[in-house]
Design a protein around this motif. Structure first.
Motif, PDB file in Angstrom:
ATOM      1  N   MET A 257    -119.537 -16.136 -61.002  1.00  0.00           N
ATOM      2  CA  MET A 257    -118.623 -14.905 -61.696  1.00  0.00           C
ATOM      3  C   MET A 257    -117.356 -15.396 -62.157  1.00  0.00           C
ATOM      4  SD  MET A 257    -116.383 -12.027 -61.368  1.00  0.00           S
ATOM      5  CE  MET A 257    -115.865 -12.302 -59.609  1.00  0.00           C
ATOM      6  N   ALA A 258    -116.846 -14.901 -63.294  1.00  0.00           N
ATOM      7  CA  ALA A 258    -115.656 -15.251 -63.991  1.00  0.00           C
ATOM      8  C   ALA A 258    -115.135 -13.955 -64.497  1.00  0.00           C
ATOM      9  CB  ALA A 258    -115.823 -16.062 -65.325  1.00  0.00           C
ATOM     10  N   ILE A 259    -113.482 -13.900 -64.194  1.00  0.00           N
ATOM     11  CA  ILE A 259    -112.580 -13.099 -64.643  1.00  0.00           C
ATOM     12  C   ILE A 259    -111.915 -13.641 -65.598  1.00  0.00           C
ATOM     13  CG2 ILE A 259    -110.985 -11.299 -63.971  1.00  0.00           C
ATOM     14  CD1 ILE A 259    -112.023 -11.298 -61.230  1.00  0.00           C
ATOM     15  N   LEU A 260    -111.878 -12.939 -66.885  1.00  0.00           N
ATOM     16  CA  LEU A 260    -111.030 -13.661 -67.932  1.00  0.00           C
ATOM     17  C   LEU A 260    -110.445 -12.290 -68.918  1.00  0.00           C
ATOM     18  CD1 LEU A 260    -113.423 -14.169 -70.985  1.00  0.00           C
ATOM     19  CD2 LEU A 260    -114.486 -14.697 -68.578  1.00  0.00           C
ATOM     20  N   PRO A 261    -109.646 -12.838 -69.874  1.00  0.00           N
ATOM     21  CA  PRO A 261    -108.968 -11.629 -70.567  1.00  0.00           C
ATOM     22  C   PRO A 261    -110.089 -11.579 -71.595  1.00  0.00           C
ATOM     23  CG  PRO A 261    -107.718 -13.616 -70.473  1.00  0.00           C
ATOM     24  CD  PRO A 261    -108.960 -14.216 -69.836  1.00  0.00           C
ATOM     25  N   LEU A 262    -110.053 -10.003 -71.897  1.00  0.00           N
ATOM     26  CA  LEU A 262    -111.001  -9.490 -73.205  1.00  0.00           C
ATOM     27  C   LEU A 262    -110.973 -10.175 -74.327  1.00  0.00           C
ATOM     28  CD1 LEU A 262    -113.290  -7.619 -73.691  1.00  0.00           C
ATOM     29  CD2 LEU A 262    -111.407  -5.881 -74.116  1.00  0.00           C
ATOM     30  N   TYR A 263    -109.782 -10.568 -74.581  1.00  0.00           N
ATOM     31  CA  TYR A 263    -109.360 -11.350 -75.879  1.00  0.00           C
ATOM     32  C   TYR A 263    -110.407 -12.851 -75.867  1.00  0.00           C
ATOM     33  CZ  TYR A 263    -105.791 -13.959 -73.708  1.00  0.00           C
ATOM     34  OH  TYR A 263    -105.003 -14.844 -72.927  1.00  0.00           O
ATOM     35  N   GLN A 264    -110.554 -13.099 -74.833  1.00  0.00           N
ATOM     36  CA  GLN A 264    -111.375 -14.382 -74.907  1.00  0.00           C
ATOM     37  C   GLN A 264    -113.005 -13.918 -75.191  1.00  0.00           C
ATOM     38  OE1 GLN A 264    -110.927 -16.809 -71.601  1.00  0.00           O
ATOM     39  NE2 GLN A 264    -108.898 -17.443 -72.178  1.00  0.00           N
ATOM     40  N   ALA A 265    -113.470 -12.888 -75.156  1.00  0.00           N
ATOM     41  CA  ALA A 265    -114.806 -12.540 -75.205  1.00  0.00           C
ATOM     42  C   ALA A 265    -114.739 -10.731 -75.940  1.00  0.00           C
ATOM     43  CB  ALA A 265    -115.606 -12.345 -74.101  1.00  0.00           C
ATOM     44  N   PRO A 266    -114.162 -10.808 -76.959  1.00  0.00           N
ATOM     45  CA  PRO A 266    -113.941  -9.403 -77.561  1.00  0.00           C
ATOM     46  C   PRO A 266    -115.235  -8.716 -77.899  1.00  0.00           C
ATOM     47  CG  PRO A 266    -113.358 -11.204 -79.344  1.00  0.00           C
ATOM     48  CD  PRO A 266    -113.710 -11.914 -77.841  1.00  0.00           C
ATOM     49  N   HIS A 267    -116.237  -9.420 -78.042  1.00  0.00           N
ATOM     50  CA  HIS A 267    -117.712  -8.593 -78.269  1.00  0.00           C
ATOM     51  C   HIS A 267    -117.830  -7.648 -77.177  1.00  0.00           C
ATOM     52  CE1 HIS A 267    -118.597 -12.438 -76.095  1.00  0.00           C
ATOM     53  NE2 HIS A 267    -119.585 -11.585 -75.632  1.00  0.00           N
ATOM     54  N   TYR A 268    -117.293  -7.914 -75.689  1.00  0.00           N
ATOM     55  CA  TYR A 268    -117.489  -6.782 -74.658  1.00  0.00           C
ATOM     56  C   TYR A 268    -116.505  -5.342 -75.172  1.00  0.00           C
ATOM     57  CZ  TYR A 268    -120.090 -10.310 -72.444  1.00  0.00           C
ATOM     58  OH  TYR A 268    -121.067 -11.181 -72.189  1.00  0.00           O
ATOM     59  N   ALA A 269    -115.654  -5.432 -75.977  1.00  0.00           N
ATOM     60  CA  ALA A 269    -114.746  -4.343 -76.044  1.00  0.00           C
ATOM     61  C   ALA A 269    -115.483  -2.906 -76.281  1.00  0.00           C
ATOM     62  CB  ALA A 269    -113.853  -4.407 -77.216  1.00  0.00           C
ATOM     63  N   GLU A 270    -116.467  -2.705 -76.845  1.00  0.00           N
ATOM     64  CA  GLU A 270    -117.149  -1.605 -77.035  1.00  0.00           C
ATOM     65  C   GLU A 270    -117.661  -1.086 -75.745  1.00  0.00           C
ATOM     66  OE1 GLU A 270    -116.919   0.471 -79.806  1.00  0.00           O
ATOM     67  OE2 GLU A 270    -115.641  -1.097 -80.427  1.00  0.00           O
ATOM     68  N   GLN A 271    -118.147  -1.997 -74.981  1.00  0.00           N
ATOM     69  CA  GLN A 271    -118.726  -1.520 -73.585  1.00  0.00           C
ATOM     70  C   GLN A 271    -117.586  -1.352 -72.749  1.00  0.00           C
ATOM     71  OE1 GLN A 271    -122.239  -1.074 -72.316  1.00  0.00           O
ATOM     72  NE2 GLN A 271    -120.704   0.023 -70.746  1.00  0.00           N
ATOM     73  N   VAL A 272    -116.442  -1.947 -72.795  1.00  0.00           N
ATOM     74  CA  VAL A 272    -115.391  -1.538 -71.979  1.00  0.00           C
ATOM     75  C   VAL A 272    -114.799  -0.240 -72.325  1.00  0.00           C
ATOM     76  CG1 VAL A 272    -113.023  -2.318 -71.446  1.00  0.00           C
ATOM     77  CG2 VAL A 272    -114.699  -3.898 -71.473  1.00  0.00           C
ATOM     78  N   THR A 273    -114.823   0.077 -73.699  1.00  0.00           N
ATOM     79  CA  THR A 273    -114.332   1.271 -74.169  1.00  0.00           C
ATOM     80  C   THR A 273    -114.978   2.397 -73.640  1.00  0.00           C
ATOM     81  OG1 THR A 273    -113.330   0.371 -76.187  1.00  0.00           O
ATOM     82  CG2 THR A 273    -113.938   2.578 -76.426  1.00  0.00           C
ATOM     83  N   ASP A 274    -116.581   2.347 -73.776  1.00  0.00           N
ATOM     84  CA  ASP A 274    -117.404   3.360 -73.198  1.00  0.00           C
ATOM     85  C   ASP A 274    -117.104   3.722 -71.765  1.00  0.00           C
ATOM     86  OD1 ASP A 274    -118.408   3.951 -75.686  1.00  0.00           O
ATOM     87  OD2 ASP A 274    -120.157   2.652 -75.252  1.00  0.00           O
ATOM     88  N   TRP A 275    -117.080   2.641 -70.928  1.00  0.00           N
ATOM     89  CA  TRP A 275    -116.870   2.686 -69.595  1.00  0.00           C
ATOM     90  C   TRP A 275    -115.458   3.384 -69.306  1.00  0.00           C
ATOM     91  CZ3 TRP A 275    -117.826  -2.970 -67.386  1.00  0.00           C
ATOM     92  CH2 TRP A 275    -119.316  -3.267 -67.053  1.00  0.00           C
ATOM     93  N   LEU A 276    -114.549   3.015 -69.789  1.00  0.00           N
ATOM     94  CA  LEU A 276    -113.143   3.831 -69.595  1.00  0.00           C
ATOM     95  C   LEU A 276    -113.352   5.212 -70.006  1.00  0.00           C
ATOM     96  CD1 LEU A 276    -110.376   1.100 -70.398  1.00  0.00           C
ATOM     97  CD2 LEU A 276    -111.797   1.358 -68.198  1.00  0.00           C
ATOM     98  N   TRP A 277    -114.061   5.401 -71.074  1.00  0.00           N
ATOM     99  CA  TRP A 277    -114.068   6.569 -71.567  1.00  0.00           C
ATOM    100  C   TRP A 277    -114.780   7.695 -70.615  1.00  0.00           C
ATOM    101  CZ3 TRP A 277    -117.984   8.863 -75.422  1.00  0.00           C
ATOM    102  CH2 TRP A 277    -117.663  10.181 -75.966  1.00  0.00           C
ATOM    103  N   GLN A 278    -115.960   7.148 -70.097  1.00  0.00           N
ATOM    104  CA  GLN A 278    -116.995   7.883 -69.362  1.00  0.00           C
ATOM    105  C   GLN A 278    -116.298   7.993 -67.919  1.00  0.00           C
ATOM    106  OE1 GLN A 278    -120.511   5.520 -69.640  1.00  0.00           O
ATOM    107  NE2 GLN A 278    -120.886   6.037 -71.718  1.00  0.00           N
TER     108      GLN A 278
END
Length: 158
Positions: free
Chosen positions: A1-22
């Motif tokens: 498991m790795a924890i990294l800044p979203l800017y290193q994997a920006p293709h996950y931004a839409e999923q993160v957005t959906d999680w936070l909104w929900q």
């Protein structure tokens, strides 16, 4: 498991957005959360979004923000938007995400972190100190917490 800044994997931004909104978006638009995520991907600046990955599987997210409670802008910075995917819960990931932000904030020279939560008895397990109640817009009472990042935090004094 790795924890990294979203800017290193920006293709996950839409999923993160959906999680936070929900999870946190009652009465708020998805666009509001999209804006938060979009503007939290600048290296070395706040706000920052971190993600937890197992291979290519997104497991969770957490933010380090300038402000997460409009009525308490005197407190800075904030651990915010902690979310763990349901399939990854119960395995200690929430604690690992917190520790990642705590370490990052300490390395960045901050002396303390803050957060607010509607529930009690969760963050205390991770060393957060309850400091009182606050008011989330428009009229919701929430619990405020502080985490000391000073090297002497927790040391016995006489």
């Amino acid at each position: 498991m790795a924890i990294l800044p979203l800017y290193q994997a920006p293709h996950y931004a839409e999923q993160v957005t959906d999680w936070l909104w929900q999870a946190f978006g009652e009465g708020l638009s998805r666009e509001f959360f999209h804006s938060i995520v979009e503007h939290s991907q600048t290296p070395g600046a706040l706000p920052l979004t971190f993600i937890a990955l197992e291979g290519e599987q997104l497991l969770g997210t957490v933010g380090l923000w300038r402000c997460d409670l409009i009525t308490r802008q005197d407190l800075f910075p904030w651990l915010a938007a902690l979310y763990v995917d349901e399939a990854a819960r119960g395995k200690g990931l929430a604690g690992q995400l917190q520790q990642h932000v705590i370490a990052y904030a300490a390395q960045s020279g901050y002396e303390e972190l803050h957060l607010w939560s509607a529930c009690r008895d969760f963050y205390e397990r991770y060393g957060w100190q309850y400091i009182g109640d606050g008011l989330e817009y428009p009229n919701t009472r929430v619990h405020l917490y502080r985490y000391s990042l000073c090297a002497s935090a927790g040391d016995a004094t006489e």
